[in-house]
Motif scaffolding. Structure first.
Motif, PDB file in Angstrom:
ATOM      1  N   GLY A   6      21.870   8.860 -33.732  1.00 59.01           N
ATOM      2  CA  GLY A   6      22.418  10.189 -33.588  1.00 59.01           C
ATOM      3  C   GLY A   6      23.440  10.316 -32.470  1.00 59.01           C
ATOM      4  O   GLY A   6      23.973  11.384 -32.247  1.00 59.01           O
ATOM      5  N   TRP A   7      23.745   9.263 -31.762  1.00 59.45           N
ATOM      6  CA  TRP A   7      24.711   9.308 -30.671  1.00 59.45           C
ATOM      7  C   TRP A   7      25.973   8.585 -31.100  1.00 59.45           C
ATOM      8  O   TRP A   7      25.935   7.516 -31.644  1.00 59.45           O
ATOM      9  N   SER A   8      27.097   9.140 -30.812  1.00 64.98           N
ATOM     10  CA  SER A   8      28.337   8.436 -31.106  1.00 64.98           C
ATOM     11  C   SER A   8      28.699   7.578 -29.910  1.00 64.98           C
ATOM     12  O   SER A   8      28.197   7.774 -28.803  1.00 64.98           O
ATOM     13  N   ASN A   9      29.569   6.589 -30.104  1.00 63.00           N
ATOM     14  CA  ASN A   9      29.993   5.716 -29.009  1.00 63.00           C
ATOM     15  C   ASN A   9      30.659   6.514 -27.897  1.00 63.00           C
ATOM     16  O   ASN A   9      30.519   6.200 -26.723  1.00 63.00           O
ATOM     17  N   LEU A  10      31.403   7.540 -28.254  1.00 61.98           N
ATOM     18  CA  LEU A  10      32.096   8.363 -27.268  1.00 61.98           C
ATOM     19  C   LEU A  10      31.098   9.099 -26.376  1.00 61.98           C
ATOM     20  O   LEU A  10      31.253   9.121 -25.158  1.00 61.98           O
ATOM     21  N   SER A  11      30.086   9.655 -26.971  1.00 60.52           N
ATOM     22  CA  SER A  11      29.118  10.380 -26.163  1.00 60.52           C
ATOM     23  C   SER A  11      28.297   9.419 -25.310  1.00 60.52           C
ATOM     24  O   SER A  11      27.912   9.755 -24.194  1.00 60.52           O
ATOM     25  N   GLU A  12      28.029   8.216 -25.787  1.00 56.95           N
ATOM     26  CA  GLU A  12      27.323   7.222 -24.980  1.00 56.95           C
ATOM     27  C   GLU A  12      28.157   6.824 -23.766  1.00 56.95           C
ATOM     28  O   GLU A  12      27.638   6.699 -22.650  1.00 56.95           O
ATOM     29  N   GLU A  13      29.458   6.652 -23.971  1.00 58.20           N
ATOM     30  CA  GLU A  13      30.340   6.315 -22.858  1.00 58.20           C
ATOM     31  C   GLU A  13      30.393   7.461 -21.842  1.00 58.20           C
ATOM     32  O   GLU A  13      30.393   7.233 -20.619  1.00 58.20           O
ATOM     33  N   ALA A  14      30.427   8.680 -22.334  1.00 58.99           N
ATOM     34  CA  ALA A  14      30.474   9.832 -21.448  1.00 58.99           C
ATOM     35  C   ALA A  14      29.176   9.937 -20.636  1.00 58.99           C
ATOM     36  O   ALA A  14      29.206  10.212 -19.429  1.00 58.99           O
ATOM     37  N   VAL A  15      28.041   9.684 -21.287  1.00 60.89           N
ATOM     38  CA  VAL A  15      26.761   9.736 -20.593  1.00 60.89           C
ATOM     39  C   VAL A  15      26.680   8.610 -19.562  1.00 60.89           C
ATOM     40  O   VAL A  15      26.218   8.811 -18.432  1.00 60.89           O
ATOM     41  N   ASP A  16      27.159   7.406 -19.944  1.00 64.02           N
ATOM     42  CA  ASP A  16      27.169   6.286 -18.994  1.00 64.02           C
ATOM     43  C   ASP A  16      28.060   6.588 -17.790  1.00 64.02           C
ATOM     44  O   ASP A  16      27.692   6.312 -16.645  1.00 64.02           O
ATOM     45  N   LYS A  17      29.225   7.170 -18.043  1.00 63.63           N
ATOM     46  CA  LYS A  17      30.129   7.514 -16.952  1.00 63.63           C
ATOM     47  C   LYS A  17      29.485   8.564 -16.040  1.00 63.63           C
ATOM     48  O   LYS A  17      29.537   8.464 -14.802  1.00 63.63           O
ATOM     49  N   GLU A  18      28.856   9.556 -16.636  1.00 59.50           N
ATOM     50  CA  GLU A  18      28.188  10.589 -15.849  1.00 59.50           C
ATOM     51  C   GLU A  18      27.036   9.993 -15.036  1.00 59.50           C
ATOM     52  O   GLU A  18      26.847  10.334 -13.866  1.00 59.50           O
ATOM     53  N   ASN A  19      26.294   9.082 -15.615  1.00 57.02           N
ATOM     54  CA  ASN A  19      25.209   8.409 -14.892  1.00 57.02           C
ATOM     55  C   ASN A  19      25.742   7.597 -13.715  1.00 57.02           C
ATOM     56  O   ASN A  19      25.133   7.584 -12.637  1.00 57.02           O
ATOM     57  N   ARG A  20      26.874   6.908 -13.912  1.00 55.89           N
ATOM     58  CA  ARG A  20      27.467   6.146 -12.802  1.00 55.89           C
ATOM     59  C   ARG A  20      27.930   7.079 -11.686  1.00 55.89           C
ATOM     60  O   ARG A  20      27.747   6.787 -10.495  1.00 55.89           O
ATOM     61  N   ASP A  21      28.504   8.225 -12.072  1.00 52.98           N
ATOM     62  CA  ASP A  21      28.922   9.207 -11.062  1.00 52.98           C
ATOM     63  C   ASP A  21      27.713   9.711 -10.269  1.00 52.98           C
ATOM     64  O   ASP A  21      27.755   9.808  -9.038  1.00 52.98           O
ATOM     65  N   TYR A  22      26.654  10.051 -10.990  1.00 51.69           N
ATOM     66  CA  TYR A  22      25.425  10.497 -10.304  1.00 51.69           C
ATOM     67  C   TYR A  22      24.872   9.409  -9.391  1.00 51.69           C
ATOM     68  O   TYR A  22      24.413   9.677  -8.285  1.00 51.69           O
ATOM     69  N   GLN A  23      24.931   8.174  -9.870  1.00 54.49           N
ATOM     70  CA  GLN A  23      24.417   7.051  -9.082  1.00 54.49           C
ATOM     71  C   GLN A  23      25.248   6.869  -7.804  1.00 54.49           C
ATOM     72  O   GLN A  23      24.691   6.645  -6.719  1.00 54.49           O
ATOM     73  N   GLU A  24      26.561   7.001  -7.908  1.00 55.48           N
ATOM     74  CA  GLU A  24      27.418   6.872  -6.729  1.00 55.48           C
ATOM     75  C   GLU A  24      27.163   8.006  -5.738  1.00 55.48           C
ATOM     76  O   GLU A  24      27.077   7.774  -4.529  1.00 55.48           O
ATOM     77  N   ARG A  25      27.026   9.222  -6.238  1.00 60.42           N
ATOM     78  CA  ARG A  25      26.736  10.343  -5.356  1.00 60.42           C
ATOM     79  C   ARG A  25      25.373  10.183  -4.678  1.00 60.42           C
ATOM     80  O   ARG A  25      25.231  10.429  -3.475  1.00 60.42           O
ATOM     81  N   LEU A  26      24.388   9.740  -5.448  1.00 57.58           N
ATOM     82  CA  LEU A  26      23.059   9.524  -4.878  1.00 57.58           C
ATOM     83  C   LEU A  26      23.081   8.414  -3.836  1.00 57.58           C
ATOM     84  O   LEU A  26      22.463   8.515  -2.778  1.00 57.58           O
ATOM     85  N   SER A  27      23.847   7.374  -4.103  1.00 57.14           N
ATOM     86  CA  SER A  27      23.977   6.263  -3.157  1.00 57.14           C
ATOM     87  C   SER A  27      24.645   6.726  -1.861  1.00 57.14           C
ATOM     88  O   SER A  27      24.205   6.364  -0.767  1.00 57.14           O
ATOM     89  N   SER A  28      25.691   7.525  -1.979  1.00 60.24           N
ATOM     90  CA  SER A  28      26.367   8.011  -0.768  1.00 60.24           C
ATOM     91  C   SER A  28      25.457   8.961   0.023  1.00 60.24           C
ATOM     92  O   SER A  28      25.425   8.914   1.253  1.00 60.24           O
ATOM     93  N   LYS A  29      24.679   9.797  -0.670  1.00 55.67           N
ATOM     94  CA  LYS A  29      23.745  10.678   0.026  1.00 55.67           C
ATOM     95  C   LYS A  29      22.645   9.881   0.706  1.00 55.67           C
ATOM     96  O   LYS A  29      22.240  10.211   1.830  1.00 55.67           O
ATOM     97  N   ALA A  30      22.169   8.824   0.063  1.00 57.27           N
ATOM     98  CA  ALA A  30      21.135   7.980   0.674  1.00 57.27           C
ATOM     99  C   ALA A  30      21.683   7.279   1.912  1.00 57.27           C
ATOM    100  O   ALA A  30      20.992   7.176   2.940  1.00 57.27           O
ATOM    101  N   ALA A  31      22.934   6.807   1.847  1.00 58.00           N
ATOM    102  CA  ALA A  31      23.551   6.152   3.006  1.00 58.00           C
ATOM    103  C   ALA A  31      23.719   7.160   4.148  1.00 58.00           C
ATOM    104  O   ALA A  31      23.484   6.831   5.317  1.00 58.00           O
ATOM    105  N   TYR A  32      24.095   8.393   3.822  1.00 58.08           N
ATOM    106  CA  TYR A  32      24.241   9.434   4.843  1.00 58.08           C
ATOM    107  C   TYR A  32      22.892   9.736   5.497  1.00 58.08           C
ATOM    108  O   TYR A  32      22.789   9.845   6.719  1.00 58.08           O
ATOM    109  N   LEU A  33      21.851   9.870   4.686  1.00 60.01           N
ATOM    110  CA  LEU A  33      20.520  10.136   5.229  1.00 60.01           C
ATOM    111  C   LEU A  33      20.031   8.986   6.092  1.00 60.01           C
ATOM    112  O   LEU A  33      19.378   9.192   7.118  1.00 60.01           O
ATOM    113  N   LYS A  34      20.356   7.760   5.703  1.00 62.78           N
ATOM    114  CA  LYS A  34      19.959   6.596   6.501  1.00 62.78           C
ATOM    115  C   LYS A  34      20.652   6.622   7.857  1.00 62.78           C
ATOM    116  O   LYS A  34      20.022   6.399   8.896  1.00 62.78           O
TER     117      LYS A  34
END
Length: 109
Positions: A6-34
């Protein structure tokens, strides 16, 4: 575009990109907290060291004041001669204070 579960390749890429963005933001927040935790630790160690120094200073001054008080009590308890010397000393200090006050006030005007 094919769909898989039920997922198209485009939506999978968009979800992957959004997940990478969230991961980068979470990583930067964790580094700031450290870094913030390290700063707090450093500040706490500095304050602890300062409080230890202040405690040592208070102990030293307590011993000094205790020794001075015992000497004054000893001086007062030794009789009439020491009382006369102490009275003369106090009178000289008061007289000196009055003269210094007069000199300072006359120099200002």
């Amino acid at each position: 575009m094919g769909s898989r579960n039920g997922w198209s390749n485009l939506s999978e890429e968009a979800v992957d990109k959004e997940n990478r963005d969230y991961q980068e933001r979470l990583s930067s927040k964790a580094a700031y907290l450290k870094s913030l935790a390290f700063d707090i630790e450093t500040e706490a160690k500095d304050h602890h060291r300062l409080l230890d120094d202040v405690g040592g200073d208070f102990d030293t001054s307590t011993g000094l004041l205790g020794g001075t008080l015992s000497r004054v009590q000893k001086l007062l308890g030794q009789g009439r001669t020491n009382r006369q010397i102490m009275c003369y000393t106090i009178l000289v200090i008061i007289f000196t204070f009055i003269i210094l006050t007069y000199i300072i006030s006359s120099s200002r005007s």
